[in-house]
Scaffold this motif. Sequence first.
Motif, PDB file in Angstrom:
ATOM      1  N   ASP A   1     -34.670  19.424   5.637  1.00 41.42           N
ATOM      2  CA  ASP A   1     -34.379  19.684   4.226  1.00 41.42           C
ATOM      3  C   ASP A   1     -32.865  19.694   4.046  1.00 41.42           C
ATOM      4  O   ASP A   1     -32.124  19.963   4.983  1.00 41.42           O
ATOM      5  N   VAL A   2     -32.434  19.416   2.829  1.00 42.10           N
ATOM      6  CA  VAL A   2     -30.997  19.440   2.558  1.00 42.10           C
ATOM      7  C   VAL A   2     -30.789  20.010   1.161  1.00 42.10           C
ATOM      8  O   VAL A   2     -31.672  19.892   0.301  1.00 42.10           O
ATOM      9  N   ALA A   3     -29.642  20.659   0.968  1.00 38.88           N
ATOM     10  CA  ALA A   3     -29.343  21.220  -0.362  1.00 38.88           C
ATOM     11  C   ALA A   3     -28.818  20.106  -1.251  1.00 38.88           C
ATOM     12  O   ALA A   3     -27.917  19.354  -0.854  1.00 38.88           O
ATOM     13  N   LEU A   4     -29.374  20.015  -2.457  1.00 34.90           N
ATOM     14  CA  LEU A   4     -28.953  18.961  -3.396  1.00 34.90           C
ATOM     15  C   LEU A   4     -27.451  19.031  -3.662  1.00 34.90           C
ATOM     16  O   LEU A   4     -26.754  18.013  -3.688  1.00 34.90           O
ATOM     17  N   GLY A   5     -26.937  20.262  -3.797  1.00 35.37           N
ATOM     18  CA  GLY A   5     -25.516  20.428  -4.101  1.00 35.37           C
ATOM     19  C   GLY A   5     -24.645  19.837  -3.012  1.00 35.37           C
ATOM     20  O   GLY A   5     -23.647  19.161  -3.287  1.00 35.37           O
ATOM     21  N   ASN A   6     -25.027  20.065  -1.748  1.00 37.54           N
ATOM     22  CA  ASN A   6     -24.202  19.563  -0.635  1.00 37.54           C
ATOM     23  C   ASN A   6     -24.224  18.047  -0.587  1.00 37.54           C
ATOM     24  O   ASN A   6     -23.204  17.396  -0.348  1.00 37.54           O
TER      25      ASN A   6
ATOM     26  N   ASP B   1     -28.545  24.543  -5.279  1.00 37.99           N
ATOM     27  CA  ASP B   1     -29.226  25.198  -4.154  1.00 37.99           C
ATOM     28  C   ASP B   1     -30.659  24.695  -3.944  1.00 37.99           C
ATOM     29  O   ASP B   1     -31.421  25.273  -3.187  1.00 37.99           O
ATOM     30  N   LEU B   2     -31.000  23.610  -4.587  1.00 35.96           N
ATOM     31  CA  LEU B   2     -32.352  23.048  -4.390  1.00 35.96           C
ATOM     32  C   LEU B   2     -32.442  22.453  -2.978  1.00 35.96           C
ATOM     33  O   LEU B   2     -31.753  21.503  -2.641  1.00 35.96           O
ATOM     34  N   HIS B   3     -33.266  23.064  -2.148  1.00 34.73           N
ATOM     35  CA  HIS B   3     -33.447  22.600  -0.757  1.00 34.73           C
ATOM     36  C   HIS B   3     -34.732  21.818  -0.654  1.00 34.73           C
ATOM     37  O   HIS B   3     -35.807  22.378  -0.847  1.00 34.73           O
ATOM     38  N   ARG B   4     -34.634  20.555  -0.353  1.00 35.88           N
ATOM     39  CA  ARG B   4     -35.832  19.719  -0.256  1.00 35.88           C
ATOM     40  C   ARG B   4     -35.630  18.690   0.843  1.00 35.88           C
ATOM     41  O   ARG B   4     -34.496  18.478   1.293  1.00 35.88           O
ATOM     42  N   PRO B   5     -36.708  17.979   1.247  1.00 34.32           N
ATOM     43  CA  PRO B   5     -36.536  16.939   2.266  1.00 34.32           C
ATOM     44  C   PRO B   5     -35.493  15.906   1.833  1.00 34.32           C
ATOM     45  O   PRO B   5     -35.365  15.605   0.634  1.00 34.32           O
ATOM     46  N   VAL B   6     -34.793  15.382   2.830  1.00 34.80           N
ATOM     47  CA  VAL B   6     -33.665  14.482   2.547  1.00 34.80           C
ATOM     48  C   VAL B   6     -34.076  13.341   1.621  1.00 34.80           C
ATOM     49  O   VAL B   6     -33.374  13.022   0.658  1.00 34.80           O
ATOM     50  N   ARG B   7     -35.231  12.719   1.884  1.00 33.87           N
ATOM     51  CA  ARG B   7     -35.627  11.542   1.080  1.00 33.87           C
ATOM     52  C   ARG B   7     -35.748  11.906  -0.393  1.00 33.87           C
ATOM     53  O   ARG B   7     -35.330  11.162  -1.270  1.00 33.87           O
ATOM     54  N   LEU B   8     -36.352  13.079  -0.629  1.00 36.44           N
ATOM     55  CA  LEU B   8     -36.568  13.480  -2.014  1.00 36.44           C
ATOM     56  C   LEU B   8     -35.239  13.754  -2.715  1.00 36.44           C
ATOM     57  O   LEU B   8     -35.004  13.322  -3.846  1.00 36.44           O
ATOM     58  N   VAL B   9     -34.348  14.439  -2.016  1.00 37.42           N
ATOM     59  CA  VAL B   9     -33.047  14.767  -2.616  1.00 37.42           C
ATOM     60  C   VAL B   9     -32.240  13.480  -2.830  1.00 37.42           C
ATOM     61  O   VAL B   9     -31.580  13.312  -3.869  1.00 37.42           O
ATOM     62  N   LEU B  10     -32.329  12.559  -1.884  1.00 44.02           N
ATOM     63  CA  LEU B  10     -31.629  11.277  -2.065  1.00 44.02           C
ATOM     64  C   LEU B  10     -32.149  10.562  -3.306  1.00 44.02           C
ATOM     65  O   LEU B  10     -31.402   9.938  -4.042  1.00 44.02           O
ATOM     66  N   GLY B  11     -33.455  10.674  -3.530  1.00 45.80           N
ATOM     67  CA  GLY B  11     -34.066  10.050  -4.712  1.00 45.80           C
ATOM     68  C   GLY B  11     -33.459  10.622  -5.989  1.00 45.80           C
ATOM     69  O   GLY B  11     -33.151   9.892  -6.932  1.00 45.80           O
ATOM     70  N   LEU B  12     -33.245  11.946  -6.003  1.00 45.15           N
ATOM     71  CA  LEU B  12     -32.661  12.574  -7.211  1.00 45.15           C
ATOM     72  C   LEU B  12     -31.227  12.094  -7.420  1.00 45.15           C
ATOM     73  O   LEU B  12     -30.811  11.800  -8.541  1.00 45.15           O
ATOM     74  N   VAL B  13     -30.488  12.030  -6.320  1.00 46.02           N
ATOM     75  CA  VAL B  13     -29.084  11.579  -6.443  1.00 46.02           C
ATOM     76  C   VAL B  13     -29.059  10.127  -6.926  1.00 46.02           C
ATOM     77  O   VAL B  13     -28.313   9.774  -7.838  1.00 46.02           O
ATOM     78  N   ARG B  14     -29.907   9.320  -6.319  1.00 42.28           N
ATOM     79  CA  ARG B  14     -29.932   7.894  -6.703  1.00 42.28           C
ATOM     80  C   ARG B  14     -30.245   7.729  -8.184  1.00 42.28           C
ATOM     81  O   ARG B  14     -29.591   6.979  -8.892  1.00 42.28           O
ATOM     82  N   ASN B  15     -31.278   8.439  -8.650  1.00 38.41           N
ATOM     83  CA  ASN B  15     -31.676   8.290 -10.056  1.00 38.41           C
ATOM     84  C   ASN B  15     -30.536   8.655 -10.979  1.00 38.41           C
ATOM     85  O   ASN B  15     -30.291   7.999 -11.986  1.00 38.41           O
ATOM     86  N   CYS B  16     -29.835   9.713 -10.599  1.00 42.47           N
ATOM     87  CA  CYS B  16     -28.761  10.178 -11.466  1.00 42.47           C
ATOM     88  C   CYS B  16     -27.606   9.175 -11.460  1.00 42.47           C
ATOM     89  O   CYS B  16     -27.004   8.903 -12.495  1.00 42.47           O
ATOM     90  N   VAL B  17     -27.339   8.563 -10.307  1.00 38.41           N
ATOM     91  CA  VAL B  17     -26.223   7.604 -10.217  1.00 38.41           C
ATOM     92  C   VAL B  17     -26.605   6.273 -10.858  1.00 38.41           C
ATOM     93  O   VAL B  17     -25.807   5.634 -11.535  1.00 38.41           O
ATOM     94  N   ARG B  18     -27.848   5.883 -10.652  1.00 35.82           N
ATOM     95  CA  ARG B  18     -28.291   4.567 -11.135  1.00 35.82           C
ATOM     96  C   ARG B  18     -28.266   4.468 -12.664  1.00 35.82           C
ATOM     97  O   ARG B  18     -28.093   3.410 -13.232  1.00 35.82           O
ATOM     98  N   ASP B  19     -28.463   5.609 -13.326  1.00 35.52           N
ATOM     99  CA  ASP B  19     -28.519   5.586 -14.791  1.00 35.52           C
ATOM    100  C   ASP B  19     -27.153   5.532 -15.455  1.00 35.52           C
ATOM    101  O   ASP B  19     -27.056   5.460 -16.683  1.00 35.52           O
ATOM    102  N   VAL B  20     -26.124   5.607 -14.649  1.00 40.07           N
ATOM    103  CA  VAL B  20     -24.773   5.633 -15.208  1.00 40.07           C
ATOM    104  C   VAL B  20     -24.485   4.347 -15.987  1.00 40.07           C
ATOM    105  O   VAL B  20     -24.891   3.264 -15.572  1.00 40.07           O
ATOM    106  N   ARG B  21     -23.806   4.465 -17.111  1.00 45.98           N
ATOM    107  CA  ARG B  21     -23.357   3.269 -17.852  1.00 45.98           C
ATOM    108  C   ARG B  21     -21.862   3.388 -18.078  1.00 45.98           C
ATOM    109  O   ARG B  21     -21.340   4.496 -18.209  1.00 45.98           O
ATOM    110  N   VAL B  22     -21.211   2.254 -18.096  1.00 46.34           N
ATOM    111  CA  VAL B  22     -19.753   2.293 -18.228  1.00 46.34           C
ATOM    112  C   VAL B  22     -19.295   1.329 -19.320  1.00 46.34           C
ATOM    113  O   VAL B  22     -20.061   0.457 -19.743  1.00 46.34           O
ATOM    114  N   CYS B  23     -18.034   1.495 -19.697  1.00 44.59           N
ATOM    115  CA  CYS B  23     -17.379   0.590 -20.656  1.00 44.59           C
ATOM    116  C   CYS B  23     -18.137   0.509 -21.978  1.00 44.59           C
ATOM    117  O   CYS B  23     -18.259  -0.573 -22.562  1.00 44.59           O
ATOM    118  N   ILE B  24     -18.664   1.627 -22.438  1.00 42.85           N
ATOM    119  CA  ILE B  24     -19.341   1.633 -23.740  1.00 42.85           C
ATOM    120  C   ILE B  24     -18.259   1.641 -24.830  1.00 42.85           C
ATOM    121  O   ILE B  24     -17.289   2.395 -24.722  1.00 42.85           O
TER     122      ILE B  24
END
Length: 1023
Positions: free
Chosen positions: A444-449, A487-510
Amino acid sequence: MRIFLRQLADLCEKHRWQSKWVLVASHAQGHLIGERLVREGIGWANLRFVTPLDIALQIAGPRLSASDVGLLEQECGPSVMLKLLLDLPTDVPAYFRLLADQPGMAEALWSAVCDLRLAGFGANDLLATSFASLVKHAEIAAVMAAYEKYLLDTKLADTASVLLEALRWVADSVTRPDDLLVELPGACTSLLERRFVTALPATRIAPRKGRIPELLESRRSAWAFPTVETCDMPTESVTDARRLRWLLAPAKAPEPVGDGTLEMFRAAGIEAEIQEVLYRIASRQLAIDTVEIACAQADTYAALLWEKAQRHGWPVTLQMGLPGVFTRPVRAVLALCDWIESNFSADCLIRLLQSGDLAPALGDDLSSTAAGRILRRSGATIGRDTYRSSLATQAASDRSRAKDVELEPERRAYYENRAMQAERVATWISNLLTGIPVTSIADDVALGNLAQACSSFVSSATTQCLEDAAGATAVVRALDALKPLADLHRPVRLVLGLVRNCVRDVRVCIGLPRPGALHVTTLANAGYAGRSSTFVVGLSERDVFPRGFEDPVLLDAERTALAPGTLLTSRDRVVEAVHERIERLANLEGNVCLSFSCRDLRNGREMFPSWILLNAHMLIDPNAGLSYQQLNQYLGEPVSVVPKEPENALGDSGWWLSLLRGAGPASMPHVLRAFPGLDRSAKAEAMRNGLGFTAYDGFVRQAGPALDIRTSSQAVSASMLEAFAICPFRHFLHYGLGVDALENREENVDVWLRPDERGRLLHSIYAQFLRELRQESRRPVESDRIRLRQIVKVSIDQLRAQIPPLSESVFARETAEILRDLEFFLTAELQEPNRTPVGLEVSFGFAASGIEELLATPEPVTIDLGDGHKVLLCGRIDRIDRLSDGSFEVIDYKPGRLYRDRYRGTFAGGKLLQHALYSRAAKELLLKVDPAPHVASSTYYFATERGAAQRVSFPADLDVSPILRDLAEAIVSGTFPQAICDDDCRWCDYARGCATDGVEQSAAKFESGDAALAAYRRLLGHV
Ligand code: SF4
């Protein structure tokens, strides 16, 4: 739009000092309408463009902050939802929890909960009978209850909470009863907003809009839209573009006037479509800030338009922005997530280093691509620990070569520099790993870290342009939004999924439209800027309207059962999308050009126009039928990236291509004169297509002497000589030019060891086991199986530490196979009691790896070619056995299956030399133990279960000198043709860089009898 603008102008005129509120769907929409009023010379004061949420925040905000309640960041929603879902007590039946690790699950759940809350539902309002499953109802109700509690506990308010709070205090609204309030249809998107807006004290003015014949209202219109005053449009003296109002009823449209304000075209590909739009703007000399491009497929077109505008130096604003993945920092962070998830696979990191998305601080003399090469050379495999050991070994090996006194000083300096570079790469990776809080992907890994690690990593990404800089800022901001869940502690894959989703939705140069810039927007927002020319692109049948996919969490039937007409179904969404887009098209002004791409070049598919174009065709030509054939006839040939007229070209290449259109081969001399590079390549092509063997086929005379194996102080190996016979061209690339092929070996979760790694493991176990027996001066017996298994276990454990498997079941399967192979090996050994291994992994020509082997020597073996020349040979003989008659057998283990064809003949044209070279070397090495050794045979031994213990033996007294002479002469003559047999290219790492017809051309030249290839022809004649 014009009618509504007129209405606003009248209001401003009549109620100059009164507060006027205009409810809009977004700030951008409000900004554009306000700006248009100004541009059209309408003075206004006390006119406020606001969204319903803006007013709600003005009412509820002070009260919420007095109670210390903050706003929940929308970006956090999916992560919060996932956390609450996974934290549900075990007595709540699991429905979506079983799918929690699926991509998109958190977003879908968050979206459904938002829909429910904005429709006024709380956890206790959900009727179990409305759901398809009681289990699903129980879980959704529980997660909504948990969310309500979370908002209370964390003192946060979401949009629904703000609207409810504002409704409570609506009497204290910022709007006054005598303020005027006009609501633009679509400003309210939820039932709670509607209730709130309805409760606002204000004098309501029905917005005016033009009637669009046959336009269907959505079910939501009944409650979400305000009362509207519709006006009929005049049918006289309307331009053809304004007749788009009759798009749904072309038969009822007024007669076309043929003023050219409505036009259409089709293009052979998206790029050609965009190019054509730019040509039209340039050739008509339109000021770019009078043009809007509305994209039916926002992301694909926006990115291309942005890129083309940058290339031609046209300022551009993108209302929808660019997807973050078009920027290097976003790609780099996503690749970092992939690297972590792949259990730190070296291939993954090499790809990232070589992608150009990363700019690690490694010093000016060491680029990211070079760092990737060093990493590849180090043989790093997988897991955090692989980098330290493999790069240290690489640096040590380079440093030891740097100390080799026999090398020239420049060569030694080169190796010293390489060693230092390997150490720098090791330090950089070590620092990178230190910041990543993941030791094993099973933990497990902390989302914040993890979010912090990704955020810090952004500074290593390349920022070459404006978009990259915006991408870097946006990623950091998006990751910051995850802080409440640190402090959300979850398995690495799941936490990576959350980080990815948040990064993937980014839009720039609006950006909103601005003077001097072309404006690009979506079809849903077309026309608000009021520009005089609009190009509507991407009107292909597949992409204009959303496909009616059901919401995966709240099904259509459940939505209808819970709140018919309020919770939108998939069909409602399609109807709304059609309504919205047709309304935008109907409101376009000035000149309008509609287009689509009729070819999907990437997938090689034909694309069809949307019915919008079919109907528009009928508007232009009332006699046209509703058939695609007639439409295609009208549209004519699809436009290509080549401009019709050279003077319309936006750059040199367009000008040339346009001039050359239809000019045929006669134009070639002009082109070649203007482009010397093309001239050279045309000549090279012609030479390659001829029958002579030329410099363009691998005839490099000067390289011959430099690569002469007879005069080199470096020893050559048997495999290097065999490889030359297979493909001299590859030999030249590797040894002549020093070009290493890029390996592209994907990590495969179904495989632990690659064939070469497995082969090395088996070889080392064979050697260790037989050495122990040799120490005891005996042959194996049945009871030695126990010892063999112990050796296997220790060796596998050591290898596992270096190359962690991606899957335990794969590891178990492969170790069982390895054990079976070794048991099989032992069984075969038991049947050969009369042979004695006297040499095991006998190296010659280089230092041994620490294990003392009597026959080994760092000196190379010298092979006399019989013509006054010699060749130094190095290598490692797997095994030399003394047989019962006192003779010796040289053995080379083969871990795979025996393919007889590969061992046909004796030398196979130089492709099979090892048996002869090793028996020749063995004779010399054995002198240490036998003054007159008789080497009887040299054998390839297929020692595994798959090889069925088969042996392919050759006599040891074969004379290899004539073959080596021809091989050396082929090299010295500077002839390095490509392989002449397709089979030889099948596993070649250079294949991606080789001409596809190279083998065919090479075979033709080989057959043609060109004298330059005489030595190589002789070499291949040694069968
Ligand atoms: S792909 Fe074929 S021709 Fe090209 S280098 Fe490899 S073996 Fe030679």
